[in-house]
Design an enzyme around this catalytic site. Structure first.
Site, PDB file in Angstrom:
ATOM      1  N   PRO A  11     -44.805-139.974 -46.469  1.00  0.00           N
ATOM      2  CA  PRO A  11     -43.612-140.798 -46.259  1.00  0.00           C
ATOM      3  C   PRO A  11     -42.328-140.140 -46.755  1.00  0.00           C
ATOM      4  CG  PRO A  11     -44.995-141.689 -48.015  1.00  0.00           C
ATOM      5  CD  PRO A  11     -45.796-140.628 -47.321  1.00  0.00           C
ATOM      6  N   ASN A  12     -41.307-140.333 -45.950  1.00  0.00           N
ATOM      7  CA  ASN A  12     -39.927-139.903 -46.235  1.00  0.00           C
ATOM      8  C   ASN A  12     -39.701-138.407 -46.072  1.00  0.00           C
ATOM      9  OD1 ASN A  12     -39.010-142.589 -46.971  1.00  0.00           O
ATOM     10  ND2 ASN A  12     -40.291-142.338 -48.785  1.00  0.00           N
ATOM     11  N   ARG A  19     -32.329-135.891 -47.215  1.00  0.00           N
ATOM     12  CA  ARG A  19     -32.779-136.764 -48.303  1.00  0.00           C
ATOM     13  C   ARG A  19     -32.588-136.057 -49.651  1.00  0.00           C
ATOM     14  NH1 ARG A  19     -39.128-137.320 -49.889  1.00  0.00           N
ATOM     15  NH2 ARG A  19     -38.869-138.995 -51.395  1.00  0.00           N
ATOM     16  N   TYR A  24     -34.647-131.944 -53.103  1.00  0.00           N
ATOM     17  CA  TYR A  24     -35.593-131.422 -52.113  1.00  0.00           C
ATOM     18  C   TYR A  24     -35.048-130.264 -51.278  1.00  0.00           C
ATOM     19  CZ  TYR A  24     -38.106-135.654 -53.382  1.00  0.00           C
ATOM     20  OH  TYR A  24     -38.762-136.624 -54.094  1.00  0.00           O
ATOM     21  N   ASN A  75     -48.557-132.618 -48.390  1.00  0.00           N
ATOM     22  CA  ASN A  75     -47.588-133.187 -49.329  1.00  0.00           C
ATOM     23  C   ASN A  75     -47.642-134.696 -49.082  1.00  0.00           C
ATOM     24  OD1 ASN A  75     -45.466-134.197 -50.775  1.00  0.00           O
ATOM     25  ND2 ASN A  75     -44.023-132.588 -50.160  1.00  0.00           N
ATOM     26  N   ALA A  78     -44.829-140.025 -51.886  1.00  0.00           N
ATOM     27  CA  ALA A  78     -45.073-141.027 -52.925  1.00  0.00           C
ATOM     28  C   ALA A  78     -46.508-141.550 -52.922  1.00  0.00           C
ATOM     29  CB  ALA A  78     -44.090-142.178 -52.772  1.00  0.00           C
ATOM     30  N   HIS A  81     -48.998-140.746 -55.769  1.00  0.00           N
ATOM     31  CA  HIS A  81     -49.038-141.465 -57.043  1.00  0.00           C
ATOM     32  C   HIS A  81     -49.646-142.860 -56.923  1.00  0.00           C
ATOM     33  CE1 HIS A  81     -46.246-138.206 -57.659  1.00  0.00           C
ATOM     34  NE2 HIS A  81     -45.336-138.756 -56.889  1.00  0.00           N
ATOM     35  N   ASP A  88     -59.612-140.613 -51.153  1.00  0.00           N
ATOM     36  CA  ASP A  88     -60.969-140.778 -50.628  1.00  0.00           C
ATOM     37  C   ASP A  88     -61.108-140.135 -49.254  1.00  0.00           C
ATOM     38  OD1 ASP A  88     -61.744-142.118 -52.908  1.00  0.00           O
ATOM     39  OD2 ASP A  88     -61.786-144.104 -51.987  1.00  0.00           O
ATOM     40  N   GLU A  99     -52.517-129.199 -52.301  1.00  0.00           N
ATOM     41  CA  GLU A  99     -51.525-130.256 -52.533  1.00  0.00           C
ATOM     42  C   GLU A  99     -50.189-129.596 -52.862  1.00  0.00           C
ATOM     43  OE1 GLU A  99     -52.560-132.733 -55.847  1.00  0.00           O
ATOM     44  OE2 GLU A  99     -50.653-133.815 -55.837  1.00  0.00           O
ATOM     45  N   HIS A 101     -45.986-130.141 -53.711  1.00  0.00           N
ATOM     46  CA  HIS A 101     -44.793-130.950 -53.992  1.00  0.00           C
ATOM     47  C   HIS A 101     -43.595-130.020 -54.073  1.00  0.00           C
ATOM     48  CE1 HIS A 101     -47.220-134.440 -54.538  1.00  0.00           C
ATOM     49  NE2 HIS A 101     -48.033-133.722 -55.278  1.00  0.00           N
ATOM     50  N   ILE A 102     -42.601-130.336 -53.314  1.00  0.00           N
ATOM     51  CA  ILE A 102     -41.395-129.500 -53.267  1.00  0.00           C
ATOM     52  C   ILE A 102     -40.712-129.491 -54.636  1.00  0.00           C
ATOM     53  CG2 ILE A 102     -39.098-129.326 -52.225  1.00  0.00           C
ATOM     54  CD1 ILE A 102     -40.423-130.709 -49.709  1.00  0.00           C
ATOM     55  N   ARG A 108     -39.934-134.931 -63.701  1.00  0.00           N
ATOM     56  CA  ARG A 108     -39.225-136.112 -63.187  1.00  0.00           C
ATOM     57  C   ARG A 108     -39.778-137.392 -63.838  1.00  0.00           C
ATOM     58  NH1 ARG A 108     -39.119-135.807 -56.871  1.00  0.00           N
ATOM     59  NH2 ARG A 108     -37.542-137.440 -57.197  1.00  0.00           N
ATOM     60  N   ARG A 112     -44.283-140.177 -61.541  1.00  0.00           N
ATOM     61  CA  ARG A 112     -44.633-139.061 -60.640  1.00  0.00           C
ATOM     62  C   ARG A 112     -45.602-138.083 -61.306  1.00  0.00           C
ATOM     63  NH1 ARG A 112     -40.843-139.723 -56.451  1.00  0.00           N
ATOM     64  NH2 ARG A 112     -38.920-140.635 -57.240  1.00  0.00           N
TER      65      ARG A 112
HETATM   66  C1  DQA Z   1     -42.705-135.121 -53.431  1.00  0.00           C
HETATM   67  C2  DQA Z   1     -42.666-135.758 -54.823  1.00  0.00           C
HETATM   68  C3  DQA Z   1     -43.001-137.235 -54.755  1.00  0.00           C
HETATM   69  O1  DQA Z   1     -42.945-137.815 -56.061  1.00  0.00           O
HETATM   70  C4  DQA Z   1     -42.015-137.955 -53.878  1.00  0.00           C
HETATM   71  O2  DQA Z   1     -42.356-139.320 -53.764  1.00  0.00           O
HETATM   72  C5  DQA Z   1     -41.874-137.333 -52.535  1.00  0.00           C
HETATM   73  C6  DQA Z   1     -41.838-135.875 -52.446  1.00  0.00           C
HETATM   74  C7  DQA Z   1     -42.253-133.661 -53.453  1.00  0.00           C
HETATM   75  O3  DQA Z   1     -42.465-132.984 -52.450  1.00  0.00           O
HETATM   76  O4  DQA Z   1     -41.646-133.211 -54.436  1.00  0.00           O
HETATM   77  O5  DQA Z   1     -41.715-138.002 -51.540  1.00  0.00           O
HETATM   78  O6  DQA Z   1     -44.062-135.143 -52.973  1.00  0.00           O
END
Ligand code: DQA
Length: 146
Positions: A11-12, A19, A24, A75, A78, A81, A88, A99, A101-102, A108, A112
């Site tokens: 998401p996002n 964003r 990011y 990635n 959110a 978390h 699963d 996995e 995370h940018i 943070r 997170r």
């Molecule tokens: C993220 C970190 C997450 O906490 C956040 O909710 C994101 C992006 C990252 O790429 O740093 O949406 O996964």
């Protein structure tokens, strides 16, 4: 063995580039997908890229990877978390998972700091910007090659 990697963005992440660019960066999701395809191509791998803001759609895409992928770069945004269901699904398909995370999630907010995914991941790349996706592909390519 399949020569395909599934790239999953949660998401996002469709908003990458606009964003919170101070967190990011300014590269877009399209830039990430081009980068991942280019690096994977160097290893003779192709890429199916999926982004969704919906947990169930992400789970469906992960299940489908059983048919024709040999590794997953994810990635989870959110959902990292919050989502036992996503963990699963990843555990259930039994493919190596990277996995990504940018941002450096550990520097943070405390919510997170916990990841439901890390415990089943083959590797975790945190805080390397979008270059983290490249590191993830390189690591998975090495694992697949054995
Ligand atoms: C993220 C970190 C997450 O906490 C956040 O909710 C994101 C992006 C990252 O790429 O740093 O949406 O996964």
């Amino acid at each position: 063995m399949s020569r395909r990697i599934l790239l999953v963005n949660g998401p996002n992440l469709n908003l990458l580039g606009t964003r919170e660019p101070e967190i990011y960066g300014e590269e877009t999701l399209a830039d990430v997908e081009v980068l991942v395809s280019r690096v994977a191509g160097d290893f003779g791998l192709d890429v199916r890229a999926v982004q969704s803001n919906h947990e169930g759609a992400l789970i469906d895409a992960i299940h489908a990877a059983r048919e024709d992928c040999s590794a997953i770069v994810i990635n989870p945004g959110a959902f990292t978390h919050t989502s036992i269901a996503l963990r699963d699904a990843l555990a259930g398909v039994a493919l190596p998972v990277a996995e990504v995370h940018i941002s450096n999630v550990h520097a943070r907010e405390s919510f997170r700091h916990r990841s439901y995914v890390s415990g089943i991941a083959a590797c975790v790349v945190v805080g390397c910007g979008v270059q983290g996706y490249e590191f993830a592909v390189r690591r998975l390519a090495a694992l697949i090659a054995g």
